[in-house]
Design an enzyme around this catalytic site. Structure first.
Site, short mmCIF file in Angstrom:
data_model
loop_
_atom_site.label_atom_id
_atom_site.label_comp_id
_atom_site.label_asym_id
_atom_site.label_seq_id
_atom_site.Cartn_x
_atom_site.Cartn_y
_atom_site.Cartn_z
N PHE A 153 0.97 -1.09 -0.02
CA PHE A 153 -0.13 -0.24 -0.02
C PHE A 153 0.77 1.26 -0.10
O PHE A 153 0.26 2.42 0.34
CB PHE A 153 -0.86 -0.06 1.13
CG PHE A 153 -1.67 -1.25 1.42
CD1 PHE A 153 -2.90 -1.18 0.58
CD2 PHE A 153 -1.38 -2.16 2.25
CE1 PHE A 153 -3.84 -2.40 0.37
CE2 PHE A 153 -2.14 -3.30 1.85
CZ PHE A 153 -3.36 -3.37 1.22
N CYS A 264 -0.27 3.25 -10.92
CA CYS A 264 -1.28 2.17 -10.01
C CYS A 264 -2.92 2.57 -10.38
O CYS A 264 -3.37 1.70 -10.80
CB CYS A 264 -1.08 2.17 -8.67
SG CYS A 264 0.79 1.63 -8.19
#
Ligand SMILES: NC(=O)c1ccc[n+]([C@@H]2O[C@H](COP(=O)([O-])OP(=O)(O)OC[C@H]3O[C@@H](n4cnc5c(N)ncnc54)[C@H](O)[C@@H]3O)[C@@H](O)[C@H]2O)c1
Length: 448
Positions: A153, A264
């Site tokens: 993350f 992303c």
């Protein structure tokens, strides 16, 4: 402590390798890109990430970190192997998993026993079991090859702190020994308080794309509100502030502007949309299609405003573009909203001059035809229009009175909604901010 390898030394893998070494592990990082490996082995990060290069050098010097091009060396070295290769978008919008399978299959024949493969790349649900099946088929007979999924993350621009002190560690595991090994790998962050969430492989794979889908939805929601504000004369900045005070909503990712980009969110949203279609979950498919559509619409909106500012025709208009990275504190220009705007301006005949504090070399590799200016004032020299497209703090520090002296026309579009519009207007600029009311069109501050 288990010896660790990291396969793939891009934004994720290099940061992960350096931070694991900094946590005290013996780490070998490998890649198929010889230039990247040579740079990293020499203590140079192949991309800009605050704080990464000093940590890379520190851990090279300490002898805890080494680099190689050899899967055989990686197999012999490590007991835990992190897969961190790229999963870009393919022509159908799905995640291209060829690098994941290629890396897994190249490593498999060299594995020692027992060993643990840990996927970190962002993948569609179901990939982990495919990787496990393929690797077990190739690994030497009788070898114990376990697999876990541990989505990442980290945020570019904050990657080092996010890796050293993650806000959560998500582990998809199928065995107690995989859990124990990963608890040992992450002992430092766990002791420092990072929460650990254990789940099955499929859920771990999904957590990552679900998180990105939620964040993208939040961004597109506020950008849709910006559109409503533009049509109704309302102001998206106090609107976002008032929404953000609601603890159930929160302020973060509620900043209106040019929308998301990078390596992303855009591809993960499209990939998840394709997964939703494959699984027959049409509600999610259409939600994510709309999120993507709103996001791309902001780029069109900026081009439209630029055209309006140029009097209806962009051909020949000299445009200074401030910021080309997809976000500040990064040199990443993958799916950069700014580059997409530049492409459109150039296609309509504008003369574009670009500035960015760090991303010009990476932008120049993708768009060698653009003009790159060494300073803001050089980019703005003789400009008819200035576009603020990436919210670097440097740009908030610009003196609008000084910049007014070099431009041909004092007109700026703030597509990131964070410049001090009153200050710029005070220096004689016409300022248009996405989602905010515009006092009197583009021609209220004509040059003397
Ligand atoms: N960049 C981020 O902020 C971030 C955050 C979380 C998750 N992720 C995910 O991590 C993965 C990697 O992303 P990235 O941004 O680091 O990508 P990247 O393109 O920067 O790096 C990928 C690296 O993998 C290498 N590679 C490709 N094929 C290989 C192979 N067969 N063997 C070994 N190396 C190989 C490439 O040479 C490259 O260095 C993606 O799935 C991405 O979605 C990225």
């Amino acid at each position: 402590m288990p010896r660790v390898t990291v396969i793939g030394t891009g934004y994720l893998g290099l940061t992960h390798a350096v931070c694991l070494a900094d946590l005290g592990h013996e780490v070998m990082a490998i890649d198929v890109d010889a230039e990247k490996i040579a740079m990293a082995a020499n203590g140079e990060a192949p991309f800009f990430e605050p704080g990464l290069e000093p940590l890379l050098r520190k851990n090279l010097d300490a002898g805890r970190l080494r680099f190689s091009l050899s899967f055989a060396e990686a197999g012999a070295f490590g007991e835990v192997h992190f897969l961190c290769v790229g999963t870009p978008e393919d022509e159908s919008g799905r995640a291209d998993l060829s690098a994941v399978y290629a890396a897994a299959e190249a490593l498999a024949p060299h594995l020692t026993s027992p060993c643990l493969i840990v996927g970190k790349s962002t993948v569609p649900v179901g990939t982990a079991r495919q990787v496990m099946t393929r690797m077990r088929a190739i690994a030497p007979a009788g070898h114990e090859v376990d697999l876990a999924w541990n989505p990442e993350f980290l945020r570019e621009g904050f990657a080092v702190q996010d890796s050293l002190a993650p806000d959560r560690i998500v582990l998809g595991v199928t065995s107690d020994s995989a859990e124990a090994t990963l608890r040992a790998v992450y002992r430092g962050p766990l002791e420092a308080g990072s929460p650990l969430l254990l789940m099955d492989l499929e859920t771990a794979e999904l957590v990552k794309v679900a998180a990105n889908a939620f964040l993208a939805t939040k961004i597109s929601f506020i950008n849709a509100m910006a559109e409503v504000c533009e049509q109704s004369g309302a102001d998206v900045i106090p609107l976002a502030e008032a929404l953000g005070y609601d603890a159930r909503i929160g302020r973060r990712f509620l900043s209106p502007g040019l929308g998301y980009g990078g390596g992303c969110l855009p591809k993960d949203i499209r990939g998840f949309r394709a997964t939703a279609a494959d699984l027959g979950v049409s509600s999610l498919e259409s939600l994510l299609a709309t999120v993507d559509e709103i996001n791309l619409g902001r780029r069109e909106r900026v081009v439209g405003l630029a055209r309006e500012a140029a009097g209806g025709v962009l051909a020949g208009c000299r445009v200074a573009v401030l910021g080309v990275a997809f976000k500040p504190d990064s040199d990443d220009v993958r799916d950069s909203p700014s580059l997409a705007v530049c492409d459109r301006l150039v296609a309509e005949g504008a003369v574009v001059s670009v500035h960015d504090p760090v991303a010009m070399p990476s932008a120049a590799r993708k768009r060698p035809g653009l003009r790159y200016a060494p300073s803001v004032s050089d980019a703005a020299e003789g400009a008819d229009l200035v576009l603020h497209l990436t919210e670097w703090s440097d740009y908030r520090a610009i003196d609008p009175a000084a910049l007014a002296r070099v431009v041909a026309r004092r007109v700026i579009i703030d597509a990131r909604c964070c410049l001090d519009a009153a200050l710029w207007r005070g220096a004689g600029w016409t300022v248009r901010v996405l989602g905010r009311p515009q006092p009197a069109g583009f021609h209220d501050h004509e040059d003397p």
